[in-house]
Design a protein around this motif. Structure first.
Motif, mmCIF file in Angstrom:
data_model
loop_
_atom_site.group_PDB
_atom_site.id
_atom_site.type_symbol
_atom_site.label_atom_id
_atom_site.label_comp_id
_atom_site.label_asym_id
_atom_site.label_seq_id
_atom_site.Cartn_x
_atom_site.Cartn_y
_atom_site.Cartn_z
ATOM 1 N N HIS A 194 0.828 -1.211 0.000
ATOM 2 C CA HIS A 194 0.000 0.000 0.000
ATOM 3 C C HIS A 194 0.863 1.261 0.000
ATOM 4 C CE1 HIS A 194 -3.787 -2.107 0.815
ATOM 5 N NE2 HIS A 194 -3.138 -2.834 1.711
ATOM 6 N N TRP A 195 0.368 2.295 -0.638
ATOM 7 C CA TRP A 195 0.980 3.614 -0.510
ATOM 8 C C TRP A 195 -0.104 4.676 -0.588
ATOM 9 C CZ3 TRP A 195 0.643 7.180 -4.528
ATOM 10 C CH2 TRP A 195 0.307 6.672 -5.791
ATOM 11 N N THR A 196 0.129 5.761 0.124
ATOM 12 C CA THR A 196 -0.812 6.875 0.135
ATOM 13 C C THR A 196 -0.051 8.138 0.497
ATOM 14 O OG1 THR A 196 -2.810 7.803 1.179
ATOM 15 C CG2 THR A 196 -1.419 6.408 2.550
ATOM 16 N N PRO A 197 -0.383 9.274 -0.090
ATOM 17 C CA PRO A 197 0.352 10.508 0.207
ATOM 18 C C PRO A 197 0.035 11.105 1.577
ATOM 19 C CG PRO A 197 -1.392 10.930 -1.396
ATOM 20 C CD PRO A 197 -1.354 9.444 -1.201
ATOM 21 N N ALA A 198 -0.719 10.425 2.417
ATOM 22 C CA ALA A 198 -1.063 10.947 3.737
ATOM 23 C C ALA A 198 0.192 11.149 4.592
ATOM 24 C CB ALA A 198 -2.017 9.979 4.432
ATOM 25 N N PRO A 199 0.229 12.181 5.424
ATOM 26 C CA PRO A 199 1.425 12.475 6.230
ATOM 27 C C PRO A 199 1.844 11.335 7.161
ATOM 28 C CG PRO A 199 -0.081 14.341 6.245
ATOM 29 C CD PRO A 199 -0.813 13.210 5.586
ATOM 30 N N GLN A 200 0.869 10.567 7.665
ATOM 31 C CA GLN A 200 1.203 9.493 8.607
ATOM 32 C C GLN A 200 1.707 8.224 7.929
ATOM 33 O OE1 GLN A 200 -1.793 10.674 7.934
ATOM 34 N NE2 GLN A 200 -3.382 9.079 7.893
ATOM 35 N N SER A 201 1.700 8.181 6.611
ATOM 36 C CA SER A 201 2.121 6.976 5.895
ATOM 37 C C SER A 201 3.637 6.939 5.724
ATOM 38 C CB SER A 201 1.453 6.919 4.519
ATOM 39 O OG SER A 201 1.968 5.842 3.752
ATOM 40 N N GLY A 202 4.211 5.768 5.911
ATOM 41 C CA GLY A 202 5.631 5.572 5.646
ATOM 42 C C GLY A 202 5.932 5.307 4.193
ATOM 43 N N THR A 203 4.896 5.097 3.390
ATOM 44 C CA THR A 203 5.041 4.912 1.933
ATOM 45 C C THR A 203 4.096 5.906 1.261
ATOM 46 O OG1 THR A 203 3.413 3.103 2.064
ATOM 47 C CG2 THR A 203 5.740 2.490 2.000
ATOM 48 N N ARG A 204 4.635 7.051 0.895
ATOM 49 C CA ARG A 204 3.795 8.127 0.368
ATOM 50 C C ARG A 204 3.723 8.134 -1.152
ATOM 51 N NH1 ARG A 204 5.154 13.292 4.348
ATOM 52 N NH2 ARG A 204 5.066 12.107 6.311
ATOM 53 N N SER A 205 4.472 7.247 -1.799
ATOM 54 C CA SER A 205 4.465 7.191 -3.262
ATOM 55 C C SER A 205 4.664 5.749 -3.710
ATOM 56 C CB SER A 205 5.580 8.061 -3.844
ATOM 57 O OG SER A 205 6.856 7.499 -3.535
ATOM 58 N N ALA A 206 4.401 5.512 -4.979
ATOM 59 C CA ALA A 206 4.657 4.182 -5.543
ATOM 60 C C ALA A 206 6.131 3.834 -5.447
ATOM 61 C CB ALA A 206 4.184 4.133 -6.992
ATOM 62 N N THR B 175 1.314 -11.420 6.893
ATOM 63 C CA THR B 175 0.915 -10.168 6.261
ATOM 64 C C THR B 175 1.460 -9.020 7.098
ATOM 65 O OG1 THR B 175 -1.211 -10.176 7.418
ATOM 66 C CG2 THR B 175 -1.139 -11.189 5.245
ATOM 67 N N ILE B 176 2.180 -8.115 6.475
ATOM 68 C CA ILE B 176 2.869 -7.064 7.214
ATOM 69 C C ILE B 176 2.265 -5.684 6.881
ATOM 70 C CG2 ILE B 176 5.037 -8.297 7.578
ATOM 71 C CD1 ILE B 176 5.023 -5.768 4.857
ATOM 72 N N PRO B 177 2.288 -4.776 7.847
ATOM 73 C CA PRO B 177 1.743 -3.427 7.635
ATOM 74 C C PRO B 177 2.781 -2.548 6.960
ATOM 75 C CG PRO B 177 2.474 -3.654 9.901
ATOM 76 C CD PRO B 177 2.744 -4.979 9.236
ATOM 77 N N ASN B 178 2.910 -2.667 5.663
ATOM 78 C CA ASN B 178 4.058 -2.055 4.975
ATOM 79 C C ASN B 178 4.107 -0.539 5.133
ATOM 80 O OD1 ASN B 178 1.838 -2.005 2.751
ATOM 81 N ND2 ASN B 178 3.441 -0.684 1.913
ATOM 82 N N GLN B 179 2.971 0.116 5.379
ATOM 83 C CA GLN B 179 2.994 1.575 5.502
ATOM 84 C C GLN B 179 3.621 2.047 6.817
ATOM 85 O OE1 GLN B 179 -1.279 2.172 4.137
ATOM 86 N NE2 GLN B 179 -0.297 3.922 3.163
ATOM 87 N N LEU B 180 3.912 1.120 7.709
ATOM 88 C CA LEU B 180 4.615 1.480 8.937
ATOM 89 C C LEU B 180 6.124 1.465 8.755
ATOM 90 C CD1 LEU B 180 2.458 -0.330 11.651
ATOM 91 C CD2 LEU B 180 2.388 2.063 10.923
ATOM 92 N N ALA C 111 6.862 2.489 -2.017
ATOM 93 C CA ALA C 111 6.378 1.122 -1.829
ATOM 94 C C ALA C 111 7.290 0.114 -2.518
ATOM 95 C CB ALA C 111 4.947 0.991 -2.347
ATOM 96 N N LEU C 112 7.742 0.432 -3.715
ATOM 97 C CA LEU C 112 8.603 -0.489 -4.457
ATOM 98 C C LEU C 112 9.982 -0.610 -3.820
ATOM 99 C CD1 LEU C 112 7.556 0.731 -7.997
ATOM 100 C CD2 LEU C 112 7.260 -1.611 -7.170
ATOM 101 N N LEU C 113 10.615 0.512 -3.551
ATOM 102 C CA LEU C 113 11.970 0.476 -3.010
ATOM 103 C C LEU C 113 12.005 -0.113 -1.602
ATOM 104 C CD1 LEU C 113 13.193 3.943 -4.326
ATOM 105 C CD2 LEU C 113 13.851 1.686 -5.188
ATOM 106 N N ARG D 91 -3.603 1.964 -5.364
ATOM 107 C CA ARG D 91 -2.328 2.440 -4.831
ATOM 108 C C ARG D 91 -1.664 1.308 -4.049
ATOM 109 N NH1 ARG D 91 -4.003 8.602 -2.871
ATOM 110 N NH2 ARG D 91 -3.945 9.525 -4.965
ATOM 111 N N GLN D 92 -1.300 0.295 -4.790
ATOM 112 C CA GLN D 92 -0.652 -0.891 -4.255
ATOM 113 C C GLN D 92 0.301 -1.425 -5.319
ATOM 114 O OE1 GLN D 92 -3.382 -3.815 -2.469
ATOM 115 N NE2 GLN D 92 -4.955 -2.235 -2.439
ATOM 116 N N LEU D 93 1.057 -2.462 -4.960
ATOM 117 C CA LEU D 93 1.946 -3.091 -5.931
ATOM 118 C C LEU D 93 1.124 -3.705 -7.058
ATOM 119 C CD1 LEU D 93 4.359 -4.817 -3.399
ATOM 120 C CD2 LEU D 93 4.703 -2.652 -4.617
ATOM 121 N N ALA D 94 1.579 -3.517 -8.308
ATOM 122 C CA ALA D 94 0.795 -3.988 -9.442
ATOM 123 C C ALA D 94 1.611 -4.723 -10.491
ATOM 124 C CB ALA D 94 0.068 -2.812 -10.108
ATOM 125 N N SER D 95 2.878 -4.393 -10.675
ATOM 126 C CA SER D 95 3.697 -4.998 -11.733
ATOM 127 C C SER D 95 4.801 -5.814 -11.068
ATOM 128 C CB SER D 95 4.280 -3.924 -12.644
ATOM 129 O OG SER D 95 4.902 -2.907 -11.869
#
Length: 340
Positions: free
Chosen positions: A11-23, A312-317, A26-28, A54-58
């Motif tokens: 998962h990724w989201t541009p929200a300030p509390q997210s650790g993955t704010r962009s694609a 299953t891990i909370p990747n946005q953390l 999430a990939l890196l 807004r998740q892994l797709a490719s």
């Protein structure tokens, strides 16, 4: 003993509390977590595939990069929706990624599930044949992919090729020997688990399946796994199959863990409808002190039946926290259960 890996939805989201704010984040970070998990002694790094989200797709560029950065850990998907796939192009991508990793791919496929958009596969240029459902189209794509992985020639060579050809019909390249035996099927019902066994596919069973008996989730999932193994034996396949289940498991080791998951609110199975016709049961999450987790997980019949557990891990953390969760299970839970 069990193989233990992680499963990330990316998962990724541009929200300030997210650790993955962009694609890119999430990939890196998925690559970094695969490296960290390998260093911790985990056995697998798996990613989910969702389109129009807004998740892994490719998966294949990501799997190839993970393979180039690691040396031992299994790399896989759980799962690729085959309704969206060109099976021949996919066979080339999968062969390349598997060769880069040194033969460590474990690819989970599925006929598909409800997606973010209506009939998203149509935007990719695919449509069911007359009288065919989209699920049947997904299985048809999978069958072509599996046959291609066998490495047999099927294409008539040009009599005046740009480069010399080997004799006979041509196959797709690059071909990775042995990949066909490392393909899994994500099954949501007993019937599709039996079908997977008949096709010679390993079984991935997640935290969601059709509610076929009204029993607790782990009981139904264990019965699904036993039905799969019986069908495998009846089919007469030579090798031993693999079976994975996925779970959300969080040892409460410090204040961060308790703040995030101390009151998860998902200690019971949940029942809902994934479409207007299909009643599904969703497995519970586990979050407790390690000694409590050991007792809870020992009572989970489906985990006992499986040889592989995907966490299953909370990747946005973030990578550091997800590695902390994996390490907590490997050090404080798995040994007490005989998984290590």
């Amino acid at each position: 003993m069990k193989k233990i890996g992680f499963l990330s939805f990316g998962h990724w989201t541009p929200a300030p509390q997210s650790g993955t704010r962009s694609a890119a984040d999430a990939l890196l970070q998925s690559i970094d977590l695969a490296v960290a998990a390998e260093e911790l002694g985990a056995d697998g790094a798996y990613v989910r595939v969702h389109h129009f989200a807004r998740q892994l797709a490719s998966p294949f560029p990501l799997l190839a990069a993970m393979g180039a950065k690691t040396s031992r850990i299994e790399l896989g998907t759980a799962v690729i929706d085959m309704r969206y796939e060109n099976p021949l192009y996919m066979a080339e991508d999968a062969g390349a990624a598997d060769l880069i990793s040194g033969g460590r791919l474990q690819l989970g496929l599925s006929r598909g599930s409800p997606e973010q958009v209506i009939d998203g596969w149509r935007h990719f240029g695919y449509a069911p044949a007359e009288g065919e459902t989209d699920a049947e189209m997904g299985r048809r794509h999978a069958s072509v992919f599996l046959e291609t992985l066998r490495g047999q020639g099927f294409a008539q060579p040009n009599p005046r090729p740009m480069f010399p050809n080997p004799p006979g019909l041509l196959r797709l390249e690059p071909h990775s020997e042995g990949l066909r035996d490392r393909i899994w099927w994500g099954s949501g019902s007993n019937a599709t688990a039996v079908w997977a066994a008949q096709q010679g596919l390993n079984l991935q069973s997640s935290t969601l399946k059709d509610d076929e008996t009204g029993e607790p989730f782990h009981i139904q999932q264990a019965a699904q796994i036993r039905a799969y193994r019986a069908a495998w034996k009846a089919a007469g396949h030579a090798r031993t199959p693999r079976v994975s289940v996925s779970r959300s498991i969080f040892p409460l080791l410090d204040d961060r863990d308790r703040a995030y998951f101390g009151r998860s609110g998902k200690e019971q199975d949940q029942v809902g409808f994934i479409d207007e016709k299909t009643r599904a049961i969703f497995g519970r999450s586990y979050a407790a002190d390690p000694e409590v987790l050991v007792g809870q997980l020992r009572a989970d019949e489906a985990i006992a039946e499986a040889d592989t557990l995907l966490l299953t891990i909370p990747n946005q953390l973030g990578v550091e926290y997800c590695a902390h969760v994996i390490e907590g299970i490997l050090k404080h839970v798995a040994p007490a259960l005989g998984w290590r």
